[in-house]
Design an enzyme around this catalytic site. Structure first.
Site, short mmCIF file in Angstrom:
data_model
loop_
_atom_site.label_atom_id
_atom_site.label_comp_id
_atom_site.label_asym_id
_atom_site.label_seq_id
_atom_site.Cartn_x
_atom_site.Cartn_y
_atom_site.Cartn_z
N SER A 33 38.76 73.49 58.62
CA SER A 33 38.46 72.69 58.09
C SER A 33 37.78 72.16 58.85
O SER A 33 36.75 72.44 59.26
CB SER A 33 38.91 70.62 56.98
OG SER A 33 38.38 70.92 56.17
N ASP A 68 38.77 77.58 55.74
CA ASP A 68 37.95 76.66 55.62
C ASP A 68 37.51 76.12 56.72
O ASP A 68 36.91 74.47 55.68
CB ASP A 68 38.01 76.19 53.34
CG ASP A 68 37.31 76.08 52.55
OD1 ASP A 68 36.61 77.07 51.76
OD2 ASP A 68 37.25 74.80 51.46
N HIS A 110 40.33 74.09 48.59
CA HIS A 110 40.01 73.29 50.11
C HIS A 110 41.46 73.95 51.72
O HIS A 110 41.46 75.09 51.78
CB HIS A 110 39.35 71.95 50.11
CG HIS A 110 39.43 71.88 51.72
ND1 HIS A 110 37.94 73.12 52.07
CD2 HIS A 110 39.23 71.06 52.79
CE1 HIS A 110 37.57 72.25 53.48
NE2 HIS A 110 38.52 71.21 54.21
#
Length: 452
Positions: free
Chosen positions: A156, A184, A249
């Protein structure tokens, strides 16, 4: 029917004001000035630690009295928004790495700057991740290892921090680290950014990226030397829209950790588009002729470095239709009999819900609402995937067959209209709603409502 109505509502709701909303978010990010330095500490994992990492405080700690050894490769794991460096997923990844190789593994903890404390919003955390990357880059430089011994893994916001670390090492020591793995990478306030303001393939000798939630929380555009899109890169098996994408996610963490030591390889194929891959049009996908890969061009995850490709390619693959590991599946697509079992398992209510959904898309065209028609068409298969998600033996690869079988001739008519009316329809199917509808709408909800 509630799932369908919610999906259609959010798809159409967010079709308004893409430019103004996006510009407002970026403007707010540009105005933010950090209130001060970001505190970073490190958890050093080695085989000698016996499962208990050494906690190192200070942005650039002294490692002389630790089990760190400069003669073995070093890995960094950087967490993302509202996370920290001692969570189970970090420990599992560190342990998997140490079981595979004799390493130094630093888990970077920047929890206070990542909004794990009250008063830190996503926008502040987004800006702090650049500072974290600079700190880690300076630490990499201080360690003084050859560049081919350093690998940074980030999830992230941590993926972008990894990129900033690579940039810092280059600018301060002319050192290009060997590898960055982006799990991601965060999407909000990074989509469309220039390479200097996000993770980019120029940040390391090899940058591999796993995209698991490109709809809201993650970034869709390819940013590495190789970008993997398992299950099209969003709504991972076992994850639902009601979970606000957090499940998908975080699935990138699971995929990468599993890939480290799994005997099953996450075979990935280089195709023109997801449609080309999922419909098994093998003549339109590259056969890379790697020994043991059954025509695949790479393997997603830890061992992708063994199949480097520097063309900036996008790779597609499917995982098992389950929310628990193991996620890796063998083979390229399901046998016809498995797809038939999926279709047969759909009860009458689900079949009617699918017909109603396709009819609602057709109604948009028949009412002359071209933009709404194209917006809904671009997420049609995703909508059906959401409807069929509770059916355990149906997966994303079954959706085209479900539509052909259940939606009768209406599906063919909708596809034909889309080819004539919708830009890029039918080929890329990359959620290219003219308004980037669901992306912008739910992104705004997440940033403003949940993140302060």
């Amino acid at each position: 029917m509630q799932r369908l109505l919610a999906f259609v509502f959010f798809s159409l709701m967010a079709a308004l004001g893409e430019k103004s909303l996006s510009e407002a978010c970026y403007a707010k990010a540009r105005r933010f000035v950090s209130d001060g330095p970001v505190d970073v500490k490190y958890y050093l994992h080695t085989r000698e630690n016996g499962g208990t990492p050494t906690v190192l405080t200070g942005n650039i700690p002294n490692v002389s009295d630790t089990h760190y050894r400069s003669d073995r490769p070093t890995k960094f794991i950087i967490h993302g928004f509202r996370s920290q460096g001692d969570l189970p997923w970090v420990l599992e990844m560190a342990n998997a790495l140490l079981q595979a190789e004799d390493l130094n593994v630093f888990a970077v903890d920047w929890r206070e700057g990542a909004a794990s404390v009250v008063g830190v919003t996503y926008i502040k955390a987004k800006n702090n991740c650049r500072t974290v990357g600079q700190i880690v880059g300076e630490f990499v430089t201080k360690l003084g290892q050859p560049p081919n011994m350093t690998h940074i893994i980030g999830h992230s916001l941590g993926a972008h921090a990894a990129g900033f670390a690579g940039m810092t090492a280059q600018s301060e020591a002319n050192l290009t680290i060997a590898r960055i793995s982006g799990l991601d990478p965060a999407g909000p306030l990074f989509r469309g950014n220039p390479p200097a303001d996000r993770l980019d393939r120029s940040d390391a000798t090899f940058v591999d990226v796993i995209h698991t939630e490109t709809f809201i929380l993650g970034i869709k555009e390819p940013v590495g030397h190789v970008d993997f899109y398992p299950n099209e890169g969003w709504l991972q098996p076992g994850c639902f829209l009601s979970e606000l994408s957090a499940c998908s996610h975080s699935r990138a963490q699971d995929f990468f950790t599993e890939s480290i030591s799994s005997e099953c390889q996450f075979l990935a194929y280089r195709c023109h588009s997801w449609d080309t891959f999922i419909r098994n049009q093998q003549l339109l996908c590259d056969d890379c002729s790697h020994i043991g890969l059954n025509g695949a061009c790479s393997v997603m995850g830890y061992h992708s470095v063994n199949y480097r490709n520097y063309a900036g390619d996008s790779m597609y693959l499917m995982t098992k239709n389950a929310d628990i590991p193991p996620h890796c599946r063998t083979g390229r697509a399901r046998r016809d009999t498995e797809t038939e079992q999926c279709v047969q398992s759909l009860d009458s209510d689900l079949r009617q819900e699918i017909r109603d959904y396709v009819d609602s898309i057709a109604d948009m065209k028949e009412m002359g609402l071209q933009e709404d028609f194209c917006s809904m068409y671009s997420v049609m298969e995703a909508g059906v995937a959401n409807i069929t998600a509770p059916v355990t033996n149906c997966g994303p690869e079954d959706i085209p067959v479900i539509l052909e079988y259940i939606a009768d001739g209406k599906y063919d008519a909708v596809k034909g209209w889309a080819v004539d009316l919708c830009p890029r329809s039918g080929g890329d199917r990359a959620f290219t709603l003219k308004s980037a509808s669901l992306v912008i709408g739910l992104q705004l909800i997440l940033v403003v409502t949940l993140w302060g």
